[in-house]
Scaffold this motif. Structure first.
Motif, PDB file in Angstrom:
ATOM      1  N   ARG A 116       0.599  -1.136   0.164  1.00  0.00           N
ATOM      2  CA  ARG A 116       0.087  -0.019   0.136  1.00  0.00           C
ATOM      3  C   ARG A 116       0.654   1.266   0.214  1.00  0.00           C
ATOM      4  O   ARG A 116       0.857   2.115  -1.171  1.00  0.00           O
ATOM      5  N   LEU A 117       1.681   1.319   0.662  1.00  0.00           N
ATOM      6  CA  LEU A 117       2.976   2.205   0.969  1.00  0.00           C
ATOM      7  C   LEU A 117       4.004   2.200  -0.533  1.00  0.00           C
ATOM      8  O   LEU A 117       3.704   3.111  -0.419  1.00  0.00           O
ATOM      9  N   ALA A 118       3.926   1.425  -1.004  1.00  0.00           N
ATOM     10  CA  ALA A 118       5.896   1.492  -1.557  1.00  0.00           C
ATOM     11  C   ALA A 118       5.149   2.240  -2.349  1.00  0.00           C
ATOM     12  O   ALA A 118       3.585   2.144  -3.735  1.00  0.00           O
ATOM     13  N   ARG A 119       5.773   2.191  -3.471  1.00  0.00           N
ATOM     14  CA  ARG A 119       5.469   3.110  -5.590  1.00  0.00           C
ATOM     15  C   ARG A 119       4.953   1.779  -6.050  1.00  0.00           C
ATOM     16  O   ARG A 119       5.554   1.016  -5.754  1.00  0.00           O
ATOM     17  N   PRO A 120       4.052   3.020  -7.385  1.00  0.00           N
ATOM     18  CA  PRO A 120       3.253   1.566  -8.512  1.00  0.00           C
ATOM     19  C   PRO A 120       4.066   0.396  -8.594  1.00  0.00           C
ATOM     20  O   PRO A 120       3.991  -0.803  -8.815  1.00  0.00           O
ATOM     21  N   ASP A 121       5.327   0.808  -8.886  1.00  0.00           N
ATOM     22  CA  ASP A 121       6.335   0.735 -10.018  1.00  0.00           C
ATOM     23  C   ASP A 121       7.189  -0.335  -9.530  1.00  0.00           C
ATOM     24  O   ASP A 121       8.322  -1.447  -9.915  1.00  0.00           O
ATOM     25  N   ALA A 122       7.165  -0.352  -7.773  1.00  0.00           N
ATOM     26  CA  ALA A 122       8.450  -1.200  -7.216  1.00  0.00           C
ATOM     27  C   ALA A 122       8.718  -3.279  -6.954  1.00  0.00           C
ATOM     28  O   ALA A 122       6.673  -3.311  -7.125  1.00  0.00           O
ATOM     29  N   VAL A 123       9.004  -3.518  -6.954  1.00  0.00           N
ATOM     30  CA  VAL A 123       9.053  -4.834  -7.103  1.00  0.00           C
ATOM     31  C   VAL A 123       9.004  -5.404  -5.545  1.00  0.00           C
ATOM     32  O   VAL A 123       9.721  -5.349  -4.677  1.00  0.00           O
ATOM     33  N   ILE A 124       8.384  -6.405  -5.506  1.00  0.00           N
ATOM     34  CA  ILE A 124       7.670  -6.654  -3.910  1.00  0.00           C
ATOM     35  C   ILE A 124       7.901  -8.157  -4.104  1.00  0.00           C
ATOM     36  O   ILE A 124       7.771  -9.558  -4.565  1.00  0.00           O
ATOM     37  N   ALA A 125       9.034  -8.733  -3.180  1.00  0.00           N
ATOM     38  CA  ALA A 125       9.604  -9.982  -3.217  1.00  0.00           C
ATOM     39  C   ALA A 125      10.073 -10.333  -1.636  1.00  0.00           C
ATOM     40  O   ALA A 125      10.104  -9.707  -0.862  1.00  0.00           O
ATOM     41  N   SER A 126       8.268 -11.956  -1.265  1.00  0.00           N
ATOM     42  CA  SER A 126       9.215 -12.663  -0.278  1.00  0.00           C
ATOM     43  C   SER A 126      10.600 -13.229   0.068  1.00  0.00           C
ATOM     44  O   SER A 126      11.050 -13.674  -1.210  1.00  0.00           O
ATOM     45  N   THR A 127      11.414 -13.499   0.973  1.00  0.00           N
ATOM     46  CA  THR A 127      12.650 -14.329   1.100  1.00  0.00           C
ATOM     47  C   THR A 127      11.758 -15.400   1.473  1.00  0.00           C
ATOM     48  O   THR A 127      12.652 -15.866   1.746  1.00  0.00           O
ATOM     49  N   THR A 128      10.617 -16.172   1.799  1.00  0.00           N
ATOM     50  CA  THR A 128      10.397 -17.273   2.492  1.00  0.00           C
ATOM     51  C   THR A 128      11.421 -18.543   2.027  1.00  0.00           C
ATOM     52  O   THR A 128      11.266 -19.037   0.094  1.00  0.00           O
ATOM     53  N   SER A 129      10.747 -19.345   3.084  1.00  0.00           N
ATOM     54  CA  SER A 129      11.988 -20.910   2.334  1.00  0.00           C
ATOM     55  C   SER A 129      10.248 -21.873   2.543  1.00  0.00           C
ATOM     56  O   SER A 129      10.596 -22.975   1.762  1.00  0.00           O
ATOM     57  N   THR A 130       9.303 -21.177   3.007  1.00  0.00           N
ATOM     58  CA  THR A 130       8.132 -21.852   3.406  1.00  0.00           C
ATOM     59  C   THR A 130       6.640 -22.226   2.619  1.00  0.00           C
ATOM     60  O   THR A 130       6.264 -23.178   2.344  1.00  0.00           O
ATOM     61  N   ILE A 131       6.655 -20.881   1.784  1.00  0.00           N
ATOM     62  CA  ILE A 131       5.150 -20.818   1.432  1.00  0.00           C
ATOM     63  C   ILE A 131       4.957 -20.106   0.550  1.00  0.00           C
ATOM     64  O   ILE A 131       5.838 -19.880   0.124  1.00  0.00           O
ATOM     65  N   MET A 132       3.923 -20.881  -0.222  1.00  0.00           N
ATOM     66  CA  MET A 132       3.923 -20.982  -1.568  1.00  0.00           C
ATOM     67  C   MET A 132       3.525 -19.450  -2.095  1.00  0.00           C
ATOM     68  O   MET A 132       2.453 -18.311  -1.116  1.00  0.00           O
ATOM     69  N   VAL A 133       3.925 -18.294  -3.578  1.00  0.00           N
ATOM     70  CA  VAL A 133       3.611 -17.316  -2.839  1.00  0.00           C
ATOM     71  C   VAL A 133       2.397 -16.615  -2.845  1.00  0.00           C
ATOM     72  O   VAL A 133       2.505 -15.803  -2.713  1.00  0.00           O
ATOM     73  N   ASP A 134       1.512 -17.574  -4.228  1.00  0.00           N
ATOM     74  CA  ASP A 134       0.212 -17.338  -4.238  1.00  0.00           C
ATOM     75  C   ASP A 134      -0.748 -17.296  -3.222  1.00  0.00           C
ATOM     76  O   ASP A 134      -1.206 -16.917  -2.351  1.00  0.00           O
ATOM     77  N   ASP A 135      -0.124 -18.301  -1.570  1.00  0.00           N
ATOM     78  CA  ASP A 135      -0.891 -17.928  -0.379  1.00  0.00           C
ATOM     79  C   ASP A 135      -0.328 -15.975   0.456  1.00  0.00           C
ATOM     80  O   ASP A 135      -1.204 -15.931   0.976  1.00  0.00           O
ATOM     81  N   MET A 136       0.864 -16.196  -0.406  1.00  0.00           N
ATOM     82  CA  MET A 136       1.082 -14.663   0.254  1.00  0.00           C
ATOM     83  C   MET A 136       0.292 -13.534  -0.597  1.00  0.00           C
ATOM     84  O   MET A 136       0.061 -12.141  -0.026  1.00  0.00           O
TER      85      MET A 136
END
Length: 340
Positions: A116-136
């Protein structure tokens, strides 16, 4: 190429490791506290985070990776930002890495706030080792710019980063993140969102099997680890697992798997269907010109020589190479006479 400002959601171990990697490569990095704290609490977190970053850099310098005089310059590129100032920090970040504990509800909360706070073109990446991307991704505003980047610890040393896009991820975003990672000397590999990604999934099998062999009394922990370091690890530092199947021949794996499954009475050694299919279709590796990899048109002699040269280089690095024995040896006849 302009270096994007890097923001890490969370100032824990993963955020600190990523900060070192990017600061080393010339980026400014913001470690964002995701928890509201009083002044003393934030100061303690900031001191701990920046102290660890500086300590890592000092250690790397002491090991000869760079001149110790550069530690201050590199450490100054990392800043810890209190939660109350996260909006301003995120507004300027081009790449945002989430590195909070492996709790789905917490990750969703932090990602929803950051997106919500990041600029619209920012890439956002989780670093999870266990949780599926679509779940987040369900919590992320504009999920097309969201994906996973699984760093292997220590993040500042291990080259590999497993990049896992979700079902909504824009392909251009994946390529953009790969380019940024390559720009700091990392080696990104793309895999679909699957439990364990690539390395942790293979690693779990190998580690469990090593523990099982200790339990069964096959060998001591020390002997097993020695075998891994100078055998398994040595071999696969040069050849990939699938490349090695092709190198020796898929038929060897096929027959070895059948024997081990029967001898050890466990289906965990059963070869997957693709091994059987490759056998039936004659795709067994270098000998047939095709296996998991395609060797058509490849100069096989040059390829083998390049791989052997890499093995020799690794032997020298490990201090395990030896000069040949050149003293004259007795002839077979003379040797036989000595034993009459």
């Amino acid at each position: 190429m302009t270096r994007p400002l890097i923001a890490c959601l969370g100032a824990g171990r993963m955020g600190r490791g990523i900060a070192v990697a990017f600061a080393y490569a010339g980026h400014s990095v913001l470690l964002l506290d995701v928890k509201e704290r009083d002044a003393d609490g934030f100061r303690a977190l900031s001191d701990a985070a920046l102290g660890e970053v500086r300590g890592i850099l000092a250690s790397l310098a002491s090991l000869g990776l760079f001149d110790p005089s550069a530690v201050d310059t590199l450490a100054a590129r990392v800043e810890v930002v209190p939660a109350a100032e996260r909006g301003t920090a995120l507004a300027g970040a081009g790449i945002v890495f989430e590195g909070v504990p492996e709790i789905l509800a917490l990750k969703r909360e932090v990602l929803a706030d950051a997106s919500r706070l990041a600029r619209p073109d920012a890439v956002i990446a989780s670093t999870t080792s266990t949780i599926m991307v679509d779940d987040m991704a369900v919590a992320v505003a504009r999920p097309e710019r969201f994906l996973n980047a699984h760093w292997l610890n220590p993040a500042y040393l291990v080259p590999l980063v497993e990049v896992s896009p979700g079902s909504a991820t824009d392909a251009a975003v994946t390529e953009r993140l790969k380019t940024v990672l390559e720009g700091i000397g990392k080696v990104p590999v793309v895999c679909r969102s699957s439990p364990g990604f690539i390395v942790p999934r293979i690693q779990a099998l190998a580690m469990n099997e090593a523990a099982r062999m200790v339990e069964e009394g096959v060998a001591s922990a020390e002997e097993i680890d020695k075998a891994i370091r100078v055998g398994f690890g040595f071999r696969f530092a040069v050849l990939g697992l699938l490349e090695f199947i092709d190198w020796g021949g898929g038929d060897i794996l096929y027959h070895a798997s059948r024997y081990l499954e029967g001898a050890l009475g466990s289906e965990r050694y059963r070869a997957p269907e693709v091994i059987h299919r490759n056998m039936e279709e004659g795709r067994i590796g270098l000998r047939t010109g095709e296996g998991f990899l395609d060797y058509a048109g490849l100069d096989l002699d040059a390829y083998r020589r390049e791989r052997l040269a890499a093995f020799v280089g690794l032997l020298k690095h490990l201090g395990l190479s030896r000069a040949p024995e050149l003293r004259p040896q007795p002839t077979i006849a003379a040797s036989a006479k000595q034993h009459v």
